[in-house]
Design a protein around this motif. Structure first.
Motif, PDB file in Angstrom:
ATOM      1  N   LYS A 174       9.080 102.739  57.521  1.00 26.31           N
ATOM      2  CA  LYS A 174       9.351 101.326  57.692  1.00 26.31           C
ATOM      3  C   LYS A 174      10.793 101.034  57.230  1.00 26.31           C
ATOM      4  CE  LYS A 174       9.752 100.614  53.364  1.00 26.31           C
ATOM      5  NZ  LYS A 174      11.028 100.119  52.839  1.00 26.31           N
ATOM      6  N   PRO A 175      11.409  99.952  57.689  1.00 21.25           N
ATOM      7  CA  PRO A 175      10.989  99.093  58.789  1.00 21.25           C
ATOM      8  C   PRO A 175      11.098  99.860  60.092  1.00 21.25           C
ATOM      9  CG  PRO A 175      13.234  98.553  58.161  1.00 21.25           C
ATOM     10  CD  PRO A 175      12.744  99.561  57.151  1.00 21.25           C
ATOM     11  N   VAL A 176      10.289  99.506  61.075  1.00 15.30           N
ATOM     12  CA  VAL A 176      10.277 100.333  62.273  1.00 15.30           C
ATOM     13  C   VAL A 176      11.591 100.256  63.036  1.00 15.30           C
ATOM     14  CG1 VAL A 176       7.778 100.119  62.458  1.00 15.30           C
ATOM     15  CG2 VAL A 176       9.224  98.605  63.823  1.00 15.30           C
ATOM     16  N   SER A 177      12.332  99.149  62.880  1.00 23.05           N
ATOM     17  CA  SER A 177      13.518  98.960  63.717  1.00 23.05           C
ATOM     18  C   SER A 177      14.539  98.091  63.021  1.00 23.05           C
ATOM     19  CB  SER A 177      13.120  98.323  65.047  1.00 23.05           C
ATOM     20  OG  SER A 177      12.539  97.040  64.832  1.00 23.05           O
ATOM     21  N   HIS A 178      15.718  98.043  63.589  1.00 24.83           N
ATOM     22  CA  HIS A 178      16.800  97.201  63.077  1.00 24.83           C
ATOM     23  C   HIS A 178      16.823  95.845  63.774  1.00 24.83           C
ATOM     24  CE1 HIS A 178      21.021  95.829  62.515  1.00 24.83           C
ATOM     25  NE2 HIS A 178      20.886  96.412  61.337  1.00 24.83           N
ATOM     26  N   THR A 179      16.333  95.812  65.018  1.00 26.93           N
ATOM     27  CA  THR A 179      16.224  94.557  65.764  1.00 26.93           C
ATOM     28  C   THR A 179      14.832  94.451  66.382  1.00 26.93           C
ATOM     29  OG1 THR A 179      17.059  95.500  67.832  1.00 26.93           O
ATOM     30  CG2 THR A 179      18.700  94.561  66.324  1.00 26.93           C
ATOM     31  N   ILE A 180      14.467  93.258  66.778  1.00 29.06           N
ATOM     32  CA  ILE A 180      13.098  92.994  67.216  1.00 29.06           C
ATOM     33  C   ILE A 180      12.755  93.680  68.532  1.00 29.06           C
ATOM     34  CG2 ILE A 180      11.612  91.127  68.109  1.00 29.06           C
ATOM     35  CD1 ILE A 180      12.663  89.413  65.774  1.00 29.06           C
ATOM     36  N   LEU A 181      13.647  93.686  69.485  1.00 28.38           N
ATOM     37  CA  LEU A 181      13.315  94.299  70.770  1.00 28.38           C
ATOM     38  C   LEU A 181      13.214  95.813  70.682  1.00 28.38           C
ATOM     39  CD1 LEU A 181      15.280  92.127  73.390  1.00 28.38           C
ATOM     40  CD2 LEU A 181      12.874  92.020  72.709  1.00 28.38           C
ATOM     41  N   GLU A 182      13.874  96.424  69.709  1.00 32.27           N
ATOM     42  CA  GLU A 182      13.690  97.864  69.493  1.00 32.27           C
ATOM     43  C   GLU A 182      12.246  98.166  69.108  1.00 32.27           C
ATOM     44  OE1 GLU A 182      17.902  99.432  67.624  1.00 32.27           O
ATOM     45  OE2 GLU A 182      16.618  98.143  66.395  1.00 32.27           O
ATOM     46  N   GLY A 183      11.697  97.329  68.232  1.00 27.74           N
ATOM     47  CA  GLY A 183      10.314  97.529  67.812  1.00 27.74           C
ATOM     48  C   GLY A 183       9.339  97.414  68.967  1.00 27.74           C
ATOM     49  N   ARG A 184       9.566  96.464  69.835  1.00 29.25           N
ATOM     50  CA  ARG A 184       8.715  96.311  71.021  1.00 29.25           C
ATOM     51  C   ARG A 184       8.804  97.556  71.891  1.00 29.25           C
ATOM     52  NH1 ARG A 184       4.367  95.703  72.767  1.00 29.25           N
ATOM     53  NH2 ARG A 184       4.283  94.002  71.224  1.00 29.25           N
ATOM     54  N   ALA A 185       9.994  98.119  72.042  1.00 29.78           N
ATOM     55  CA  ALA A 185      10.156  99.337  72.855  1.00 29.78           C
ATOM     56  C   ALA A 185       9.388 100.498  72.244  1.00 29.78           C
ATOM     57  CB  ALA A 185      11.643  99.679  72.984  1.00 29.78           C
ATOM     58  N   ALA A 189      24.962 102.364  65.977  1.00 29.10           N
ATOM     59  CA  ALA A 189      25.500 101.228  65.227  1.00 29.10           C
ATOM     60  C   ALA A 189      27.026 101.313  65.180  1.00 29.10           C
ATOM     61  CB  ALA A 189      24.909 101.224  63.818  1.00 29.10           C
ATOM     62  N   PRO A 190      27.688 100.275  64.724  1.00 27.75           N
ATOM     63  CA  PRO A 190      29.151 100.327  64.623  1.00 27.75           C
ATOM     64  C   PRO A 190      29.622 101.477  63.748  1.00 27.75           C
ATOM     65  CG  PRO A 190      28.385  98.058  64.404  1.00 27.75           C
ATOM     66  CD  PRO A 190      27.159  98.927  64.407  1.00 27.75           C
ATOM     67  N   LEU A 191      30.783 102.021  64.095  1.00 23.12           N
ATOM     68  CA  LEU A 191      31.379 103.102  63.320  1.00 23.12           C
ATOM     69  C   LEU A 191      32.175 102.498  62.173  1.00 23.12           C
ATOM     70  CD1 LEU A 191      31.965 106.145  62.984  1.00 23.12           C
ATOM     71  CD2 LEU A 191      33.953 105.814  64.483  1.00 23.12           C
ATOM     72  N   THR A 226      18.343  83.977  70.443  1.00 21.76           N
ATOM     73  CA  THR A 226      17.739  84.958  71.343  1.00 21.76           C
ATOM     74  C   THR A 226      18.629  86.187  71.501  1.00 21.76           C
ATOM     75  OG1 THR A 226      16.501  83.265  72.544  1.00 21.76           O
ATOM     76  CG2 THR A 226      16.927  85.330  73.702  1.00 21.76           C
ATOM     77  N   LYS A 227      19.937  85.992  71.490  1.00 28.25           N
ATOM     78  CA  LYS A 227      20.856  87.122  71.620  1.00 28.25           C
ATOM     79  C   LYS A 227      20.724  88.094  70.452  1.00 28.25           C
ATOM     80  CE  LYS A 227      24.359  84.674  74.344  1.00 28.25           C
ATOM     81  NZ  LYS A 227      25.750  84.150  74.377  1.00 28.25           N
ATOM     82  N   LEU A 228      20.262  87.608  69.303  1.00 30.24           N
ATOM     83  CA  LEU A 228      20.146  88.456  68.122  1.00 30.24           C
ATOM     84  C   LEU A 228      18.852  89.262  68.091  1.00 30.24           C
ATOM     85  CD1 LEU A 228      21.570  86.127  65.323  1.00 30.24           C
ATOM     86  CD2 LEU A 228      22.745  87.893  66.660  1.00 30.24           C
ATOM     87  N   LEU A 229      18.006  89.115  69.122  1.00 26.31           N
ATOM     88  CA  LEU A 229      16.815  89.956  69.214  1.00 26.31           C
ATOM     89  C   LEU A 229      17.168  91.402  69.540  1.00 26.31           C
ATOM     90  CD1 LEU A 229      14.379  87.597  71.178  1.00 26.31           C
ATOM     91  CD2 LEU A 229      14.413  88.069  68.725  1.00 26.31           C
ATOM     92  N   ARG A 230      18.387  91.634  69.941  1.00 24.75           N
ATOM     93  CA  ARG A 230      18.878  92.977  70.210  1.00 24.75           C
ATOM     94  C   ARG A 230      20.350  93.020  69.846  1.00 24.75           C
ATOM     95  NH1 ARG A 230      19.698  95.163  75.864  1.00 24.75           N
ATOM     96  NH2 ARG A 230      21.435  96.106  74.743  1.00 24.75           N
ATOM     97  N   ARG A 231      20.967  94.178  69.952  1.00 24.56           N
ATOM     98  CA  ARG A 231      22.417  94.272  69.791  1.00 24.56           C
ATOM     99  C   ARG A 231      22.934  95.373  70.695  1.00 24.56           C
ATOM    100  NH1 ARG A 231      23.786  97.223  64.009  1.00 24.56           N
ATOM    101  NH2 ARG A 231      22.438  99.052  64.244  1.00 24.56           N
ATOM    102  N   ASP A 232      24.198  95.321  70.996  1.00 26.92           N
ATOM    103  CA  ASP A 232      24.801  96.350  71.837  1.00 26.92           C
ATOM    104  C   ASP A 232      24.886  97.658  71.064  1.00 26.92           C
ATOM    105  OD1 ASP A 232      25.142  94.582  73.941  1.00 26.92           O
ATOM    106  OD2 ASP A 232      27.168  94.001  73.303  1.00 26.92           O
ATOM    107  N   TYR A 233      24.603  98.733  71.753  1.00 27.64           N
ATOM    108  CA  TYR A 233      24.722 100.060  71.153  1.00 27.64           C
ATOM    109  C   TYR A 233      26.114 100.622  71.409  1.00 27.64           C
ATOM    110  CZ  TYR A 233      19.850 101.003  69.789  1.00 27.64           C
ATOM    111  OH  TYR A 233      18.628 101.020  69.166  1.00 27.64           O
ATOM    112  N   ARG A 234      26.538 101.516  70.548  1.00 26.04           N
ATOM    113  CA  ARG A 234      27.850 102.118  70.623  1.00 26.04           C
ATOM    114  C   ARG A 234      27.805 103.417  71.417  1.00 26.04           C
ATOM    115  NH1 ARG A 234      30.845 105.784  67.254  1.00 26.04           N
ATOM    116  NH2 ARG A 234      28.933 106.177  66.063  1.00 26.04           N
ATOM    117  N   GLY A 235      28.887 103.685  72.138  1.00 18.82           N
ATOM    118  CA  GLY A 235      29.109 104.991  72.749  1.00 18.82           C
ATOM    119  C   GLY A 235      28.039 105.410  73.733  1.00 18.82           C
ATOM    120  N   GLU A 236      27.536 106.624  73.560  1.00 18.59           N
ATOM    121  CA  GLU A 236      26.608 107.229  74.509  1.00 18.59           C
ATOM    122  C   GLU A 236      25.187 106.676  74.412  1.00 18.59           C
ATOM    123  OE1 GLU A 236      25.055 111.292  73.207  1.00 18.59           O
ATOM    124  OE2 GLU A 236      26.881 111.074  71.981  1.00 18.59           O
ATOM    125  N   TRP A 237      24.905 105.915  73.364  1.00 20.05           N
ATOM    126  CA  TRP A 237      23.516 105.530  73.085  1.00 20.05           C
ATOM    127  C   TRP A 237      23.117 104.335  73.918  1.00 20.05           C
ATOM    128  CZ3 TRP A 237      21.971 109.540  70.651  1.00 20.05           C
ATOM    129  CH2 TRP A 237      22.862 110.229  69.834  1.00 20.05           C
TER     130      TRP A 237
END
Length: 429
Positions: A129-140, A214-216, A414-425
């Motif tokens: 735990k916690p399962v995720s850093h953002t809410i939509l990750e947990g749903r996935a 996450a950010p570098l 609503t935009k904070l339910l996810r975040r942009d991933y860095r690089g190849e991810w």
């Protein structure tokens, strides 16, 4: 601890198993190929219990820091004859070793990608735990577990602790009366700390991979190992760490799994170090029939407050404290009635009950039933904390439709339910 002492302690640890009904009596003759992603202190706590249960063959250790792998290897040589291969990239490990069980004990921001990849490779997963850093990750993560029919256990081990189970029975029996409010809290001492100068990462650490999606950031020793939870790019502070356990206790008691309105505030009144998480915070969640409050401090530890961690359930018949190392206590409203108390039963050395949770995990793999800390249970408890942090970041209250997992009428939130991933991810939604 040597191998003989370790294996001999099984009978003591097995006492904790009685707290959770076993779902099957079947004992598999062939051990599960088991891999650990994140081989630091907590990952080894889990793997130690897996070895002790006697049904895992450790085939791989994966970590971006080879110092942690070497430490883990040294301990494993004392506990088992297994000779796991070592990896830095979890994707390579999954492809080559094809483990049947994967333990995900990485920093929080890595939980979703590692867990989902393990599920898709065919493994059952024990994820911290916690399962995720953002809410939509947990749903996935929930969606992946259901799609591939994998058992995913979340490390909210208080659901198997004997005093937590008996305390929950007490609350659900109605002996505390109608509960209108619950206050969860964690108070520890601390000070301002100090800022440090950014450094070159140690040669044994792949810092780019540690930051991952996450950010570098510049490397600071205060971030790794262990310190990441007070950096908001990689975790969600004290609420996202400690809060999960106690908010999960509240959802376990409640028949309502979703708050309707959330508000949080706090700040950094004392800390002056490299971290950016709030050093004190309060949050409130409004349900249909009760309200939940959270508060934490990372300063001003004291002897004035009777307990520094847990939940107070405020009912018409009295106040119930669900604690950790102090067990649970019920204080009746009627002063003529006696206070009721139960001591905890916790496994040493870390005063947790991981062994019983692992036993339940194995039983559910065999029976294909949902475990006591199923991924969807962990996701809901994580969401409670993440919604509190989301309100804290916005500086205002939010309205939540838990069934649809949507924030109502608030585009910015609503935009904070996810975040942009860095690089190849790629974000797993």
């Amino acid at each position: 601890m040597n191998r003989r002492t370790f294996l001999g302690s099984t009978s003591k640890a097995s006492l904790a198993f009685s707290a959770v009904p076993l779902l099957s009596s079947f004992v598999r003759t062939e051990k599960y190929k088991t891999a650990l992603i994140g081989s630091g202190w907590w990952g080894m706590n889990i793997l130690r219990c897996a070895i002790q249960a006697g049904q895992s063959k450790v085939v791989a250790l994966c970590d971006v820091d080879t110092r942690q792998i070497k430490t883990a290897q040294q301990e494993l040589r004392k506990l088992t004859s297994d000779q796991p291969k070592v990896y830095r990239d979890y994707r390579e490990m999954l492809a080559k070793e094809k483990p049947e069980i994967v333990i995900v004990a990485t920093p929080d921001h890595w939980h979703p990608l590692c867990c989902i990849a393990a599920i898709e490779s065919g493994a059952h997963v024990y994820v911290e735990k916690p399962v995720s850093h953002t809410i939509l990750e947990g749903r996935a993560m929930v969606n992946a577990a259901r799609k591939h029919n994998r058992v995913v256990q979340v490390g909210t081990h208080r659901r198997v602790s004997p005093h937590n189970i008996s305390g929950m029975d007490f609350l659900k029996s109605g002996k505390a009366g109608k509960i209108g409010m619950v206050r969860a809290f964690v108070h520890y001492g601390g000070g301002p700390g100090e800022k440090t100068t950014a450094q070159e990462p140690p040669k044994e650490l792949d810092w780019n991979a540690w930051c991952g999606p996450a950010p570098l950031a510049d490397y600071h020793p205060s971030m790794h190992p262990k310190g990441f939870r007070l950096f908001l790019d990689y975790a969600n502070g004290q609420l996202g760490d400690w809060g999960i356990h106690w908010l999960d206790q509240i959802l376990w008691w409640s028949e309502d799994p979703h708050p309707k309105q959330i508000y949080s505030t706090g700040g950094r009144a004392i800390r002056q170090d490299d971290t950016d998480a709030p050093d004190h915070q309060i949050a409130a969640w409004k349900f249909d029939d009760f309200t939940v409050e959270w508060e934490h401090r990372l300063f001003a530890g004291n002897e004035a407050e009777k307990a520094n961690v847990g939940c107070y359930f405020y009912g018409t018949e009295g106040t119930f404290h669900m604690g950790w190392t102090d067990g649970w206590t019920f204080y009746p409203t009627n002063k003529n009635k006696s206070i009721i108390h139960q001591d905890p039963k916790l496994d040493l050395p870390d005063q947790q009950n991981i062994a019983a949770l692992w036993r339940n995990f194995l039983d559910c793999i065999e029976s294909r039933q949902k475990p006591v800390c199923d991924i969807e249970i962990g996701q809901r408890s994580t969401n409670m904390a993440l919604l509190g942090m989301l309100s804290y970041k916005l500086g205002r209250s939010i309205n939540w439709d838990g069934t649809k997992e949507q924030i109502l009428n608030d585009e910015e939130a609503t935009k904070l339910l996810r975040r942009d991933y860095r690089g190849e991810w790629q974000y797993p939604v």
